[in-house]
Design a protein around this motif. Sequence first.
Motif, PDB file in Angstrom:
ATOM      1  N   CYS A  73       3.071  -9.814   7.927  1.00 33.17           N
ATOM      2  CA  CYS A  73       3.035  -8.772   6.908  1.00 33.17           C
ATOM      3  C   CYS A  73       4.476  -8.393   6.595  1.00 33.17           C
ATOM      4  N   TRP A  74       4.856  -8.565   5.335  1.00 32.77           N
ATOM      5  CA  TRP A  74       6.193  -8.217   4.874  1.00 32.77           C
ATOM      6  C   TRP A  74       6.138  -6.799   4.319  1.00 32.77           C
ATOM      7  N   VAL A  75       6.720  -5.861   5.061  1.00 34.32           N
ATOM      8  CA  VAL A  75       6.650  -4.447   4.703  1.00 34.32           C
ATOM      9  C   VAL A  75       7.954  -4.038   4.029  1.00 34.32           C
ATOM     10  N   SER A  76       7.815  -3.507   2.802  1.00 34.69           N
ATOM     11  CA  SER A  76       8.986  -3.073   2.027  1.00 34.69           C
ATOM     12  C   SER A  76       9.176  -1.575   2.156  1.00 34.69           C
ATOM     13  N   ASP A  77      10.429  -1.184   2.344  1.00 35.03           N
ATOM     14  CA  ASP A  77      10.824   0.228   2.384  1.00 35.03           C
ATOM     15  C   ASP A  77      11.973   0.421   1.406  1.00 35.03           C
ATOM     16  N   THR A  78      11.871   1.446   0.573  1.00 38.78           N
ATOM     17  CA  THR A  78      12.942   1.752  -0.364  1.00 38.78           C
ATOM     18  C   THR A  78      13.528   3.101  -0.006  1.00 38.78           C
ATOM     19  N   LYS A  79      14.837   3.106   0.215  1.00 43.56           N
ATOM     20  CA  LYS A  79      15.570   4.345   0.492  1.00 43.56           C
ATOM     21  C   LYS A  79      16.869   4.303  -0.296  1.00 43.56           C
ATOM     22  N   ASP A  80      17.164   5.380  -0.952  1.00 42.63           N
ATOM     23  CA  ASP A  80      18.386   5.473  -1.756  1.00 42.63           C
ATOM     24  C   ASP A  80      18.511   4.287  -2.707  1.00 42.63           C
ATOM     25  N   GLU A  81      17.388   3.947  -3.348  1.00 44.51           N
ATOM     26  CA  GLU A  81      17.309   2.877  -4.343  1.00 44.51           C
ATOM     27  C   GLU A  81      17.618   1.487  -3.784  1.00 44.51           C
ATOM     28  N   ASN A  89       4.728  -9.575  12.669  1.00 45.00           N
ATOM     29  CA  ASN A  89       3.720 -10.555  13.054  1.00 45.00           C
ATOM     30  C   ASN A  89       2.490  -9.848  13.613  1.00 45.00           C
ATOM     31  N   LEU A  90       1.317 -10.293  13.159  1.00 47.94           N
ATOM     32  CA  LEU A  90       0.061  -9.751  13.648  1.00 47.94           C
ATOM     33  C   LEU A  90      -0.824 -10.896  14.132  1.00 47.94           C
ATOM     34  N   LEU A  91      -1.483 -10.688  15.260  1.00 45.08           N
ATOM     35  CA  LEU A  91      -2.451 -11.644  15.787  1.00 45.08           C
ATOM     36  C   LEU A  91      -3.829 -11.160  15.348  1.00 45.08           C
ATOM     37  N   ARG A 116       0.777   3.213   1.357  1.00 47.72           N
ATOM     38  CA  ARG A 116       1.112   1.801   1.176  1.00 47.72           C
ATOM     39  C   ARG A 116      -0.122   1.017   0.781  1.00 47.72           C
ATOM     40  N   LYS A 117       0.121  -0.094   0.124  1.00 48.08           N
ATOM     41  CA  LYS A 117      -0.970  -0.984  -0.233  1.00 48.08           C
ATOM     42  C   LYS A 117      -0.562  -2.427   0.043  1.00 48.08           C
ATOM     43  N   PHE A 118      -1.577  -3.254   0.264  1.00 46.86           N
ATOM     44  CA  PHE A 118      -1.376  -4.682   0.469  1.00 46.86           C
ATOM     45  C   PHE A 118      -1.496  -5.379  -0.876  1.00 46.86           C
ATOM     46  N   TYR A 119      -0.761  -6.471  -1.025  1.00 44.40           N
ATOM     47  CA  TYR A 119      -1.081  -7.321  -2.156  1.00 44.40           C
ATOM     48  C   TYR A 119      -0.822  -8.775  -1.797  1.00 44.40           C
ATOM     49  N   LEU A 120      -1.610  -9.608  -2.427  1.00 40.15           N
ATOM     50  CA  LEU A 120      -1.554 -11.053  -2.191  1.00 40.15           C
ATOM     51  C   LEU A 120      -1.310 -11.749  -3.511  1.00 40.15           C
ATOM     52  N   ILE A 151       1.486 -11.658   3.845  1.00 44.65           N
ATOM     53  CA  ILE A 151       0.872 -10.579   3.080  1.00 44.65           C
ATOM     54  C   ILE A 151       1.948  -9.530   2.836  1.00 44.65           C
ATOM     55  N   ASN A 152       2.053  -9.080   1.607  1.00 41.01           N
ATOM     56  CA  ASN A 152       3.055  -8.086   1.252  1.00 41.01           C
ATOM     57  C   ASN A 152       2.471  -6.679   1.357  1.00 41.01           C
ATOM     58  N   VAL A 153       3.275  -5.765   1.855  1.00 39.49           N
ATOM     59  CA  VAL A 153       2.896  -4.362   1.983  1.00 39.49           C
ATOM     60  C   VAL A 153       3.973  -3.552   1.265  1.00 39.49           C
ATOM     61  N   VAL A 154       3.537  -2.816   0.237  1.00 38.22           N
ATOM     62  CA  VAL A 154       4.498  -2.064  -0.571  1.00 38.22           C
ATOM     63  C   VAL A 154       4.076  -0.613  -0.682  1.00 38.22           C
ATOM     64  N   ASP A 155       5.002   0.214  -1.114  1.00 36.88           N
ATOM     65  CA  ASP A 155       4.726   1.609  -1.387  1.00 36.88           C
ATOM     66  C   ASP A 155       3.710   1.681  -2.513  1.00 36.88           C
ATOM     67  N   SER A 156       2.725   2.543  -2.413  1.00 38.39           N
ATOM     68  CA  SER A 156       1.650   2.603  -3.396  1.00 38.39           C
ATOM     69  C   SER A 156       2.136   3.001  -4.784  1.00 38.39           C
TER      70      SER A 156
END
Length: 160
Positions: A73-81, A89-91, A116-120, A151-156
């Motif tokens: 799962c690729w989790v994105s975080d945005t701070k200060d632009e 990694n998840l089993l 957050r939401k997942f997208y494929l 799987i991508n995980v982004v801010d909703s």
Amino acid sequence: MQVKIEFDGVFNMQVDDLATVQDLKNQIRQTLGLMQPRLLYNGLILEDNNILYSYQIPNNTFIIVQDMFSIVCWVSDTKDEVTLTTPYNLLVHRHNTFGDLRWMLHTGYDIDMSNRKFYLKVGNSNRNTPPFEPSDSFSLHHLKVEAGSAINVVDSEVNL
């Protein structure tokens, strides 16, 4: 002891009373070709080093097998632009849902999943296929998520 292995059907296996869970897993790997089997009896995950007899499993009892695999799962975080994306990694097994992934990321990595939401990306990556956002009740196998899937995980608030 005779046990019934439930995995895409029922398989009978003979195993010594003093065999460990790991011994049974090895037998399952050889018989069914599974890479990372996880065994469950009465809702309890059987631990590799324990002797099967210690679980007091009666003869001819069902043991459920889940074929585990890794996804990222690729989790994105945005701070200060500035957006940083971190892999986690998840089993998992094929019957896990996206709600389960949400829980795993929260409890295993302390990631706040409330916004957050997942997208494929669905289909051939060379086409302009829009990302698909699965609901929490979708199971991984319904969306053909397999070992090594990303799987991508982004801010909703992010528009896909």
